[in-house]
Design a protein around this motif. Structure first.
Motif, short mmCIF file in Angstrom:
data_model
loop_
_atom_site.label_atom_id
_atom_site.label_comp_id
_atom_site.label_asym_id
_atom_site.label_seq_id
_atom_site.Cartn_x
_atom_site.Cartn_y
_atom_site.Cartn_z
N GLU A 17 3.44 -9.33 2.72
CA GLU A 17 2.51 -8.76 2.11
C GLU A 17 1.23 -8.08 3.49
OE1 GLU A 17 0.67 -11.86 -0.38
OE2 GLU A 17 2.25 -11.38 -1.76
N GLY A 18 2.01 -7.96 4.47
CA GLY A 18 1.28 -7.12 5.64
C GLY A 18 0.25 -7.79 6.39
N GLU A 19 0.49 -9.16 6.70
CA GLU A 19 -0.36 -10.08 7.44
C GLU A 19 -0.47 -9.76 8.66
OE1 GLU A 19 -2.73 -12.35 6.82
OE2 GLU A 19 -2.52 -11.87 4.59
N LEU A 22 -2.42 -6.54 9.42
CA LEU A 22 -3.75 -6.71 9.39
C LEU A 22 -4.15 -7.24 10.75
CD1 LEU A 22 -4.25 -7.70 5.79
CD2 LEU A 22 -5.21 -5.58 6.61
N ARG A 23 -3.54 -8.09 11.22
CA ARG A 23 -3.92 -8.92 12.41
C ARG A 23 -3.71 -8.42 13.70
NH1 ARG A 23 -4.17 -14.71 10.81
NH2 ARG A 23 -3.78 -14.91 8.37
N HIS A 44 1.31 -4.65 -2.03
CA HIS A 44 0.29 -5.58 -1.64
C HIS A 44 -0.21 -4.63 -0.28
CE1 HIS A 44 -0.80 -9.07 -3.96
NE2 HIS A 44 0.46 -9.10 -4.30
N VAL A 45 1.02 -4.38 0.54
CA VAL A 45 0.78 -3.71 1.81
C VAL A 45 0.06 -2.65 1.37
CG1 VAL A 45 2.02 -2.65 3.80
CG2 VAL A 45 2.72 -4.79 2.93
N ARG A 46 0.43 -1.67 0.45
CA ARG A 46 -0.17 -0.42 0.30
C ARG A 46 -1.67 -0.54 -0.20
NH1 ARG A 46 4.61 1.73 -3.50
NH2 ARG A 46 6.04 2.66 -1.69
N GLU A 47 -1.82 -1.61 -0.82
CA GLU A 47 -3.44 -1.84 -0.99
C GLU A 47 -4.31 -2.22 0.07
OE1 GLU A 47 -3.52 -4.72 -4.27
OE2 GLU A 47 -2.39 -3.17 -5.78
N ARG A 48 -3.74 -3.31 0.94
CA ARG A 48 -4.38 -3.91 2.08
C ARG A 48 -4.44 -3.01 3.29
NH1 ARG A 48 -1.84 -9.52 2.98
NH2 ARG A 48 -4.05 -9.81 3.74
N VAL A 49 -3.28 -2.40 3.62
CA VAL A 49 -3.02 -1.66 4.63
C VAL A 49 -2.73 -0.23 4.51
CG1 VAL A 49 -2.11 -1.60 7.18
CG2 VAL A 49 -1.94 -3.84 5.46
#
Length: 164
Positions: A17-19, A22-23, A44-49
């Motif tokens: 999910e792109g953790e 993000l980190r 999720h990755v597209r939304e978060r990152v």
């Protein structure tokens, strides 16, 4: 491990999910690509990152040209694969030189699961883990594909910086 490499292009192979994206603030905002088998994880990755290009793909059949990325990451993936060697071949192929992998450090990872009351029937083994590595077996696997392997412990995981 990543920051000193100063990559201008990165592939997060098996991004979940792109953790990681993000980190790690040392990733370039342009030139970052993420793939995962899970369509839900890619959403999720597209939304978060939003600055990363995310798509559904397999680490054993990467849809990229040879030497496409300065750095290839494959974190917490190899333990799930029936044929990790196939993934390593693909990671090396699309990398210009640097590959970083991480896996659970056994038997400590399983012991930690047991102590937390997880996966008791499997004696602490996560039901999706089909491979298990330690400080001896992980370098042995990686040295079949890469000319340089540096191993670092980050309890309860092992991280390896590989070059070819």
């Amino acid at each position: 491990m990543v920051a000193p490499l100063a990559p201008s292009s990165v592939l997060d192979a098996g991004c979940g999910e792109g953790e990681t994206l993000l980190r790690l603030d040392s990733f370039p905002r342009r030139g970052t690509t993420a793939i995962d088998l899970s369509e839900q994880a890619v959403r999720h990755v597209r939304e978060r990152v939003p600055w990363a290009e995310a798509s559904v793909a397999s680490v054993t059949d990467l849809p990229f040209d040879d030497a496409s990325f300065d750095l290839v990451l494959c974190l917490e993936v190899l333990e799930h694969l029936p044929e990790p060697e196939a993934a390593l071949a693909e990671l090396a192929r699309v990398s210009r030189g640097d590959v970083i992998v991480s896996v659970p450090h056994e038997p400590w990872f399983r012991l930690g699961s047991l102590l937390r009351g997880k996966y008791l029937r499997g004696l602490g083994n996560h039901p999706e883990h089909v491979n298990h590595w330690n400080r001896r077996t992980l370098p042995a696997l990686l040295e079949n594909r890469f000319s340089e392997v540096s191993l670092v412990g980050a309890f309860p995981w092992l991280l390896a910086h590989c070059r070819h």
